[in-house]
Design a protein around this motif. Structure first.
Motif, PDB file in Angstrom:
ATOM      1  N   ARG A  77       0.809  -1.219   0.000  1.00 38.69           N
ATOM      2  CA  ARG A  77       0.000   0.000   0.000  1.00 38.69           C
ATOM      3  C   ARG A  77       0.841   1.267   0.000  1.00 38.69           C
ATOM      4  N   ARG A  78       2.139   1.120   0.043  1.00 41.98           N
ATOM      5  CA  ARG A  78       3.005   2.305   0.090  1.00 41.98           C
ATOM      6  C   ARG A  78       3.187   2.886  -1.304  1.00 41.98           C
ATOM      7  N   LYS A  79       3.541   4.162  -1.356  1.00 45.93           N
ATOM      8  CA  LYS A  79       3.709   4.836  -2.645  1.00 45.93           C
ATOM      9  C   LYS A  79       4.901   4.255  -3.403  1.00 45.93           C
ATOM     10  N   SER A  80       4.814   4.305  -4.681  1.00 51.38           N
ATOM     11  CA  SER A  80       5.924   3.808  -5.484  1.00 51.38           C
ATOM     12  C   SER A  80       6.805   4.982  -5.889  1.00 51.38           C
ATOM     13  N   TRP A  81       7.991   4.654  -6.322  1.00 48.57           N
ATOM     14  CA  TRP A  81       8.953   5.672  -6.690  1.00 48.57           C
ATOM     15  C   TRP A  81       9.151   5.699  -8.204  1.00 48.57           C
ATOM     16  N   CYS A  82       8.095   5.369  -8.956  1.00 44.11           N
ATOM     17  CA  CYS A  82       8.215   5.343 -10.413  1.00 44.11           C
ATOM     18  C   CYS A  82       8.465   6.759 -10.937  1.00 44.11           C
ATOM     19  N   ILE A  83       9.469   6.872 -11.730  1.00 37.76           N
ATOM     20  CA  ILE A  83       9.794   8.149 -12.361  1.00 37.76           C
ATOM     21  C   ILE A  83       9.828   7.892 -13.857  1.00 37.76           C
ATOM     22  N   SER A  84       9.166   8.727 -14.601  1.00 47.29           N
ATOM     23  CA  SER A  84       9.106   8.551 -16.044  1.00 47.29           C
ATOM     24  C   SER A  84      10.470   8.792 -16.666  1.00 47.29           C
ATOM     25  N   THR A  85      10.770   8.002 -17.688  1.00 45.73           N
ATOM     26  CA  THR A  85      12.030   8.189 -18.409  1.00 45.73           C
ATOM     27  C   THR A  85      11.844   9.079 -19.636  1.00 45.73           C
ATOM     28  N   ASP A  86      10.599   9.521 -19.874  1.00 49.91           N
ATOM     29  CA  ASP A  86      10.292  10.380 -21.015  1.00 49.91           C
ATOM     30  C   ASP A  86      10.884  11.767 -20.778  1.00 49.91           C
ATOM     31  N   PRO A  87      11.735  12.267 -21.682  1.00 48.95           N
ATOM     32  CA  PRO A  87      12.321  13.598 -21.473  1.00 48.95           C
ATOM     33  C   PRO A  87      11.281  14.709 -21.559  1.00 48.95           C
ATOM     34  N   GLU A  88      10.160  14.456 -22.184  1.00 51.72           N
ATOM     35  CA  GLU A  88       9.106  15.468 -22.320  1.00 51.72           C
ATOM     36  C   GLU A  88       8.026  15.305 -21.244  1.00 51.72           C
ATOM     37  N   PHE A  89       8.325  14.522 -20.212  1.00 54.78           N
ATOM     38  CA  PHE A  89       7.305  14.231 -19.200  1.00 54.78           C
ATOM     39  C   PHE A  89       6.840  15.490 -18.482  1.00 54.78           C
ATOM     40  N   ALA A  90       7.745  16.333 -18.041  1.00 53.45           N
ATOM     41  CA  ALA A  90       7.374  17.524 -17.273  1.00 53.45           C
ATOM     42  C   ALA A  90       6.467  18.459 -18.075  1.00 53.45           C
ATOM     43  N   PRO A  91       6.784  18.792 -19.325  1.00 47.82           N
ATOM     44  CA  PRO A  91       5.859  19.661 -20.073  1.00 47.82           C
ATOM     45  C   PRO A  91       4.500  18.997 -20.300  1.00 47.82           C
ATOM     46  N   LYS A  92       4.488  17.696 -20.570  1.00 48.34           N
ATOM     47  CA  LYS A  92       3.217  16.995 -20.778  1.00 48.34           C
ATOM     48  C   LYS A  92       2.382  17.008 -19.510  1.00 48.34           C
ATOM     49  N   ALA A  93       3.014  16.732 -18.375  1.00 48.05           N
ATOM     50  CA  ALA A  93       2.291  16.726 -17.104  1.00 48.05           C
ATOM     51  C   ALA A  93       1.753  18.117 -16.791  1.00 48.05           C
ATOM     52  N   ALA A  94       2.542  19.155 -17.072  1.00 50.64           N
ATOM     53  CA  ALA A  94       2.083  20.519 -16.831  1.00 50.64           C
ATOM     54  C   ALA A  94       0.883  20.842 -17.707  1.00 50.64           C
ATOM     55  N   HIS A  95       0.887  20.380 -18.959  1.00 52.19           N
ATOM     56  CA  HIS A  95      -0.230  20.609 -19.867  1.00 52.19           C
ATOM     57  C   HIS A  95      -1.505  19.927 -19.355  1.00 52.19           C
ATOM     58  N   VAL A  96      -1.384  18.677 -18.898  1.00 52.88           N
ATOM     59  CA  VAL A  96      -2.551  17.947 -18.383  1.00 52.88           C
ATOM     60  C   VAL A  96      -3.095  18.636 -17.135  1.00 52.88           C
ATOM     61  N   VAL A  97      -2.214  19.048 -16.244  1.00 53.24           N
ATOM     62  CA  VAL A  97      -2.664  19.747 -15.030  1.00 53.24           C
ATOM     63  C   VAL A  97      -3.328  21.063 -15.411  1.00 53.24           C
ATOM     64  N   GLY A  98      -2.785  21.749 -16.386  1.00 51.16           N
ATOM     65  CA  GLY A  98      -3.386  22.998 -16.857  1.00 51.16           C
ATOM     66  C   GLY A  98      -4.782  22.782 -17.414  1.00 51.16           C
ATOM     67  N   LEU A  99      -4.995  21.678 -18.121  1.00 46.40           N
ATOM     68  CA  LEU A  99      -6.336  21.367 -18.628  1.00 46.40           C
ATOM     69  C   LEU A  99      -7.328  21.134 -17.495  1.00 46.40           C
ATOM     70  N   TYR A 100      -6.877  20.506 -16.444  1.00 44.91           N
ATOM     71  CA  TYR A 100      -7.771  20.288 -15.308  1.00 44.91           C
ATOM     72  C   TYR A 100      -8.100  21.596 -14.605  1.00 44.91           C
ATOM     73  N   LEU A 101      -7.107  22.470 -14.481  1.00 48.28           N
ATOM     74  CA  LEU A 101      -7.332  23.728 -13.776  1.00 48.28           C
ATOM     75  C   LEU A 101      -8.146  24.722 -14.612  1.00 48.28           C
ATOM     76  N   ASN A 102      -7.960  24.711 -15.908  1.00 51.12           N
ATOM     77  CA  ASN A 102      -8.651  25.647 -16.780  1.00 51.12           C
ATOM     78  C   ASN A 102      -9.182  24.874 -17.991  1.00 51.12           C
ATOM     79  N   PRO A 103     -10.305  24.141 -17.816  1.00 53.65           N
ATOM     80  CA  PRO A 103     -10.798  23.315 -18.920  1.00 53.65           C
ATOM     81  C   PRO A 103     -11.314  24.185 -20.067  1.00 53.65           C
ATOM     82  N   PRO A 104     -11.142  23.720 -21.307  1.00 58.52           N
ATOM     83  CA  PRO A 104     -11.633  24.494 -22.448  1.00 58.52           C
ATOM     84  C   PRO A 104     -13.158  24.470 -22.484  1.00 58.52           C
ATOM     85  N   GLU A 105     -13.725  25.534 -22.987  1.00 63.82           N
ATOM     86  CA  GLU A 105     -15.179  25.578 -23.104  1.00 63.82           C
ATOM     87  C   GLU A 105     -15.578  24.809 -24.352  1.00 63.82           C
TER      88      GLU A 105
END
Length: 185
Positions: free
Chosen positions: A151-179
């Motif tokens: 039940r403990r958290k895992s330490w998986c880290i993505s090896t994708d070099p574009e992971f941070a921008p992609k994750a920021a984009h997804v979080v941005g969509l959740y915070l400000n969804p398009p109409e």
């Protein structure tokens, strides 16, 4: 402490240890006797000490259904150590192999990242990493603390070099969804 002569308490005319109860000790002993969750052996010892403050060992022994030597034992232990003397003494046996320092190392190890190539800790992996603690002892520590490795958290880290921008984009969509225009038929 003053001694009282009692022919029957310890045998051949030895003097019985006198008991002087402090008010806070009397309250604790009476609480142990009344509580339904107190271990019965501790409750019996409390009854013996309470009665020893007022009666003779043979009368207490008959009332409690124990030998006079048992009454004498708990009377002496209370006189020498107070309430702490009524607890069980350490039993003989093998010396503890693992102390609290080992327990602390195991728990601290769980807070670290697992080695490269592993997403979560297992008892076997932690035992291999620590080197001197067998996995069955690690399981004992985990059970004592209610820790479930699955039940403990895992330490998986993505090896994708574009992971941070992609994750920021997804979080941005959740915070400000398009109409969007929904079409209902």
């Amino acid at each position: 402490m003053a001694l009282v002569n009692c022919v029957f308490c310890c045998g051949m005319g030895r003097a019985a240890t006198s008991i002087k109860l402090r008010p806070e000790d009397r309250g604790a002993l009476e609480g142990w006797v009344r509580a339904t969750t107190t271990e019965q052996r501790l409750a019996r010892r409390a009854r013996i000490v309470l009665a020893a403050a007022a009666g003779t060992a043979t009368r207490i022994a008959v009332t409690e259904g124990v030998r006079p030597a048992t009454v004498s034992k708990w009377r002496k232990r209370y006189a020498a150590q107070g309430l702490r003397g009524l607890q069980d003494s350490p039993r003989p046996g093998a010396v503890r192999r693992y102390d609290s320092g080992v327990e602390r190392r195991v728990l601290e190890g769980l807070d670290q990242k697992p080695p490269a190539g592993y997403a979560k800790w297992t008892a076997r992996l932690l035992a291999r990493t620590l080197g001197d603690v067998p996995r069955h002892h690690i399981w004992r520590i985990l059970r004592r603390h209610g820790i479930h490795l699955q039940r403990r958290k895992s330490w998986c880290i993505s090896t994708d070099p574009e992971f941070a921008p992609k994750a920021a984009h997804v979080v941005g969509l959740y915070l400000n969804p398009p109409e969007t225009q929904w079409c209902c038929r």
